[in-house]
Design an enzyme around this catalytic site. Structure first.
Site, short mmCIF file in Angstrom:
data_model
loop_
_atom_site.label_atom_id
_atom_site.label_comp_id
_atom_site.label_asym_id
_atom_site.label_seq_id
_atom_site.Cartn_x
_atom_site.Cartn_y
_atom_site.Cartn_z
N GLU A 115 1.02 -1.20 -0.06
CA GLU A 115 -0.42 0.18 -0.02
C GLU A 115 1.53 0.70 -0.02
OE1 GLU A 115 -4.15 -1.38 1.62
OE2 GLU A 115 -2.32 -0.86 3.51
N CYS A 128 3.64 8.20 0.90
CA CYS A 128 4.00 7.41 2.64
C CYS A 128 4.09 6.68 1.48
CB CYS A 128 3.49 7.70 3.51
SG CYS A 128 3.69 6.11 4.95
N CYS A 135 6.28 -7.36 6.86
CA CYS A 135 7.39 -7.11 7.72
C CYS A 135 8.15 -8.21 8.52
CB CYS A 135 7.43 -5.59 9.14
SG CYS A 135 8.86 -4.41 8.98
N CYS A 139 6.61 -5.44 15.40
CA CYS A 139 6.23 -4.28 16.31
C CYS A 139 4.94 -5.20 17.28
CB CYS A 139 6.45 -2.95 16.00
SG CYS A 139 7.68 -2.93 15.50
N CYS A 142 1.55 -2.85 15.55
CA CYS A 142 1.65 -2.79 14.01
C CYS A 142 0.28 -3.88 12.89
CB CYS A 142 3.22 -2.03 13.98
SG CYS A 142 3.01 -1.83 12.32
N CYS A 364 -0.92 5.19 9.97
CA CYS A 364 0.23 5.07 10.54
C CYS A 364 0.09 3.32 11.28
CB CYS A 364 0.72 5.41 11.30
SG CYS A 364 0.93 7.39 11.63
N1 SAH Z 1 9.11 0.24 9.59
C1 SAH Z 1 10.12 1.48 10.04
C2 SAH Z 1 8.50 2.36 9.39
C3 SAH Z 1 7.17 2.19 9.85
S1 SAH Z 1 6.39 3.79 10.33
C4 SAH Z 1 9.25 2.12 11.27
O1 SAH Z 1 8.75 1.26 12.29
O2 SAH Z 1 9.70 3.25 11.37
C5 SAH Z 1 5.26 3.82 10.57
C6 SAH Z 1 5.17 4.49 11.91
O3 SAH Z 1 4.16 4.22 12.10
C7 SAH Z 1 5.80 4.05 12.97
O4 SAH Z 1 6.87 4.47 14.09
C8 SAH Z 1 5.37 2.51 13.71
O5 SAH Z 1 5.68 2.32 14.63
C9 SAH Z 1 4.32 3.59 14.04
N2 SAH Z 1 3.11 2.46 14.36
C10 SAH Z 1 2.57 1.27 14.12
N3 SAH Z 1 1.50 0.85 14.15
C11 SAH Z 1 1.20 2.09 14.62
C12 SAH Z 1 -0.63 2.45 15.01
N4 SAH Z 1 -1.17 1.08 14.91
N5 SAH Z 1 -0.85 3.68 15.37
C13 SAH Z 1 -0.46 4.73 15.22
N6 SAH Z 1 0.92 4.17 15.45
C14 SAH Z 1 1.21 3.09 13.99
#
Ligand code: SAH
Length: 390
Positions: A115, A128, A135, A139, A142, A364
């Site tokens: 996406e 974005c 991945c 996390c 996420c 995000c």
């Molecule tokens: N792998 C990289 C790029 C992803 S950026 C990284 O971790 O930085 C996407 C951002 O959104 C990251 O800061 C991630 O931690 C955050 N994110 C992931 N899931 C989320 C959620 N459910 N709500 C808000 N932020 C989230």
């Protein structure tokens, strides 16, 4: 939410998913493009000029077929057409949020999907981009993290995301003045620093002044903390750095962002202190997802301020975006406000990221390939709640 009818989409998906032996020229470096032209018997002394012309058509004008390239002779256009393509990835879906956010589900030739999201602001907007299908980071908050890593994207597949977005906005040729697609954030699916070579090559193409010509100052790469790659990112690309911090104590960060077990907070912040090009004019962004009752206390905020002392930094507080089966809730508005106030008082900007495109799961951490293989795991909390896996 508006799900667009598949006007032309089916045809384009079919066109791009049937095996096409021809190599795409999208994302080839200038040197690679020169190689391909030599292979097509372009005389050596004309190669540099032809590269320049092709580059201009592909990245400045947005040509989607060689035949449109009127500065290139018919014979060479035909040879290019025979061996190469300018086709975009298939558009498996395009969604538009009530707030103007657009999300594209792109399908590549091997059927894999990612996406890409465009987040409009008043007179500009950020695109974005994804760097991987799935991945490896897992996390826990996420949505993408519930998906296995399928593969890295090629440089061409990363660049193609930009072309698709600009096709959608008709932003060709590259405007000199204000642009809709004014910024790029490597914050989509995947960990960009685990696919550094392809991401770097793609960003060089995007930054090239004769093409899309987006300045490195308008590009931000977000990492969960692949410490050994951070310096190269600054030295070789010079783009802005965002770091997904999310917790201020190793115990909790080990759980939320498991790569912390390998590169703990102190090592991560050391790398940030040494990030080439960081300055008060070019601050490092610390992203911090606000999880109710998990990482959102005033003591967390104070510890955060202590940890980042001495780093030219700004905070980006991200209200947790829920997804089906997620084991967390978003912090209360009150808790977010109190947290932000402490960070602000310490002299750091701490804007709360307004969730955008939540209604189309474009915010995000909500991105996911529709065709992903089965989830790698279900969180314990989600299992206990009997909720479906993400
Ligand atoms: N792998 C990289 C790029 C992803 S950026 C990284 O971790 O930085 C996407 C951002 O959104 C990251 O800061 C991630 O931690 C955050 N994110 C992931 N899931 C989320 C959620 N459910 N709500 C808000 N932020 C989230």
């Amino acid at each position: 939410m508006q799900r667009l009818p598949a006007a032309g989409d089916e045809a384009s998906i079919r066109a791009n998913t049937v095996a096409d032996e021809r190599e795409s020229v999208i994302g080839l470096t200038r040197d690679e493009l020169a190689d391909r032209l030599r292979a097509l018997d372009v005389p050596a002394k004309r190669v540099p000029m032809r590269v320049k012309q092709l580059w201009h058509w592909i990245y400045h004008r947005g040509a989607t077929e060689f035949d449109a390239m009127t500065t290139i002779g018919g014979a060479l256009r035909a040879a290019l057409e025979e061996h190469h393509t300018l086709a975009r990835p298939g558009l498996a879906a395009e969604q538009r949020s009530a707030d103007g956010t657009r999300k594209w589900l792109l399908r590549f030739a091997d059927g894999r999907e990612v996406e890409t999201v465009y987040i409009p602001e008043e007179d500009r907007g950020a695109l974005c981009l994804s760097s991987q299908v799935g991945c490896t980071l897992s996390c826990t908050f996420c949505h993408t993290g519930t998906q296995r890593l399928v593969r890295n994207l090629t440089a061409g597949e990363i660049v193609a995301q930009v072309l698709v977005a600009r096709d959608s906005y008709g932003e060709w040729p590259s405007p000199r003045g204000p642009r809709m697609l004014s910024n790029i954030v490597m914050m989509g699916m995947g960990e960009p620093l685990f696919n550094f070579d392809n991401v770097a090559s793609a960003l060089r193409t995007v930054m090239d002044p004769e093409g899309i010509a987006l300045s490195r100052r308008r590009i931000t790469l977000s990492t969960a903390g692949v410490v050994p790659m951070i310096e190269r990112c600054g030295a070789e690309l010079g783009v802005g750095l965002a770091v997904s911090l999310h917790a201020v104590r190793d115990g909790l960060r080990d759980e939320l962002v498991p790569i912390n077990r390998k590169y703990p907070i102190a090592a991560l912040l050391d790398a940030c202190r040494r990030y080439p090009g960081a300055s008060n004019a070019r601050r490092i962004t610390f992203e911090y997802v606000m999880l109710r009752g998990v990482n959102d206390t005033e003591s967390d905020a104070r510890e955060l301020v202590r940890l980042i002392a001495g780093i030219p930094a700004k905070l980006n507080l991200i209200p947790f975006n829920p997804w089906p089966g997620a084991p967390y809730e978003c912090s209360s508005a009150d808790a977010i406000e109190r947290f932000a106030a402490i960070v602000n008082r310490a002299g750091y900007a701490a804007p709360v990221r307004t969730p955008r495109g939540r209604d189309i799961l474009a915010a995000c951490g909500q991105l996911k390939s529709a065709s992903a293989p089965r989830p790698r795991r279900r969180s314990v909390a989600a299992q206990q709640a009997g909720a479906p896996a993400g």
